[in-house]
Write an enzyme that holds these catalytic residues in place. Structure first.
Site, PDB file in Angstrom:
ATOM      1  N   ASP A  35       0.801  -1.212   0.000  1.00  0.00           N
ATOM      2  CA  ASP A  35       0.000   0.000   0.000  1.00  0.00           C
ATOM      3  C   ASP A  35       0.840   1.272   0.000  1.00  0.00           C
ATOM      4  O   ASP A  35       0.465   2.279  -0.600  1.00  0.00           O
ATOM      5  CB  ASP A  35      -0.961   0.002   1.197  1.00  0.00           C
ATOM      6  CG  ASP A  35      -2.193  -0.854   0.949  1.00  0.00           C
ATOM      7  OD1 ASP A  35      -2.443  -1.194  -0.220  1.00  0.00           O
ATOM      8  OD2 ASP A  35      -2.896  -1.182   1.910  1.00  0.00           O
ATOM      9  N   SER A  83      -5.654  -8.748  10.428  1.00  0.00           N
ATOM     10  CA  SER A  83      -6.079  -7.440   9.938  1.00  0.00           C
ATOM     11  C   SER A  83      -7.008  -7.615   8.747  1.00  0.00           C
ATOM     12  O   SER A  83      -6.929  -8.607   8.017  1.00  0.00           O
ATOM     13  CB  SER A  83      -4.868  -6.597   9.546  1.00  0.00           C
ATOM     14  OG  SER A  83      -4.193  -7.179   8.445  1.00  0.00           O
TER      15      SER A  83
END
Length: 412
Positions: free
Chosen positions: A124, A180
């Site tokens: 990311d 997550s």
């Protein structure tokens, strides 16, 4: 003198909550939080109050779901993109939209920097920053997880939780879900925690509670469901005869696919930064869309156009995965994709049953399939003379015969 302004990509979780406070203290700056609503559902509840309480001067919570569906998901699916044969790029395709809007806010607010909570080990960080570089090279980027002073202060989650408690930051950190997640309109992903062991069985009955968008295939209805999907120029425009926007299509397909246990993927993938990682994904609507689109293309796309486009799928998917959505090479491939989709129009019928998506029919007003030519019976059109195939085969066999003769003589 006015303080420097920093726009932070903010989710309200432990990491970005701590980062918000830390940025404000460390840089003595005004922090503007930004949250993109791209389909996280109830995960957005209470974010405004939380961000302001944590120290943000203001927060933008922008509904980008329609733009996400129309300008990012749909163009990507027209390309047939699939990363490493399994991943439908749910997280990857969302990042350029988030970064694009963050840049727009930064410019509107007169900010000099943007910040994100992506770690230095993930993809990311690359996706956010490559987008910023393409759209606003004048902005600086702050990535706390790559800063030594931040990592020294927060070597683990325990220190982050302690910091949050000290500063009155409301966070929920629990061992009940030791992994997550990242959710949007296209998918939800699960990684880290117990999933870091590739031998861990994420599909076991004991782990059913982890999944959000789909039931386990064995728990799906015992009755199959049929679904008619109407395409125009490569895009779905109607389901079961009802006209829909791209956003409505994705929401409806997610609900239908999730009910039938469709779209679960468990894979070890290759990150751009060099390491392998294990991810579990739920992409019910995207899986249906991907299958239906391919089926529609099979009837309406010219063979060599399809093969040319297919030769670029791996490149296109890698560009999206690695964060090059706004790069000139992705835009160039997209132009070819758009040309290839001009006649991808018609209706696909699918049968959905216990995790499976099966073709049940396809039709098009611009179909390239001619049963009179393809038939094994007599061809009433006389368009194809079977005798012509002999010369076709001889010409294609010539180089093979020459090569074989050379090698046989060399081995004597």
């Amino acid at each position: 003198m006015a303080k420097e302004k920093i726009v932070l990509a903010y989710s309200g979780g432990l990491d970005t909550s701590v980062i918000l406070k830390w940025l404000k203290e460390t840089y003595d700056a005004e922090i503007i939080a930004f949250t993109a609503d791209i389909g996280q559902a109830d995960e957005l509840n209470g974010l405004e109050e939380k961000a302001l309480q944590t120290g943000a001067s203001k927060i933008y919570i922008d509904d980008l779901r329609a733009e996400f569906a129309q300008d990012f998901i749909y163009p990507m699916f027209r390309s047939g993109a699939l990363y490493e044969g399994q991943y439908l790029l749910g997280t990857s395709i969302a990042r350029p939209l988030i970064a694009k809007r963050m840049v727009e806010i930064a410019r509107a607010e007169g900010a000099t920097a943007i910040a994100h909570g992506a770690t230095g080990k993930g993809n990311d960080q690359v996706r956010f920053e490559l987008t910023a570089a393409a759209l606003a090279p004048e902005l600086s980027v702050i990535a706390p997880w790559r800063l030594e002073e931040f990592r020294e202060q927060f070597p683990g989650r325990a220190e982050m939780i302690a910091y949050a408690e000290k500063h009155g930051i409301p966070v929920t950190a629990s061992a009940a879900k030791p992994y997550s997640t990242d959710r949007n309109l296209l998918h939800i992903s699960f990684e880290s925690g117990m999933l870091e062991d590739p031998w861990f069985d994420a599909a076991a009955d004991s782990n059913k509670d982890m999944y959000v968008l789909s039931v386990a295939p064995e728990d799906a209805p015992d009755q199959a469901e049929y679904l008619d999907i109407e395409f125009e120029k490569g895009d779905v425009v109607a389901l079961n005869g009802a006209k829909m926007t791209p956003l409505e299509v994705m929401e409806t397909l997610n609900a239908i696919g999730g009910k039938h246990g469709i779209g679960r993927v468990d894979m070890v993938e290759n990150r751009f930064v060099g390491m392998k990682s294990r991810g579990v994904y739920e992409t019910p609507g995207g899986t249906i869309l991907f299958t239906a689109h391919r089926k529609m293309e099979s009837l309406t796309m010219d063979r060599d156009v399809m093969h040319l486009r297919d030769s670029l799928i791996s490149k296109y998917a890698t560009l999206v995965y690695n964060g090059f959505w706004f790069a000139p090479e992705r835009l160039a491939i997209q132009a070819l994709v758009e040309e290839s989709q001009k006649n991808v129009t018609g209706t696909v019928r699918l049968k959905l049953y216990k995790g499976n998506v099966m073709a049940a029919g396809v039709k098009s007003p611009v179909s390239l399939y001619n049963p009179d030519i393809a038939t094994m019976e007599a061809d009433p059109t006389k368009a194809y003379d079977q005798g012509d195939a002999a010369g076709f085969i001889r010409l294609n066999a010539l180089r093979l015969k020459v090569s074989s003769g050379v090698h046989q003589n060399a081995n004597k």
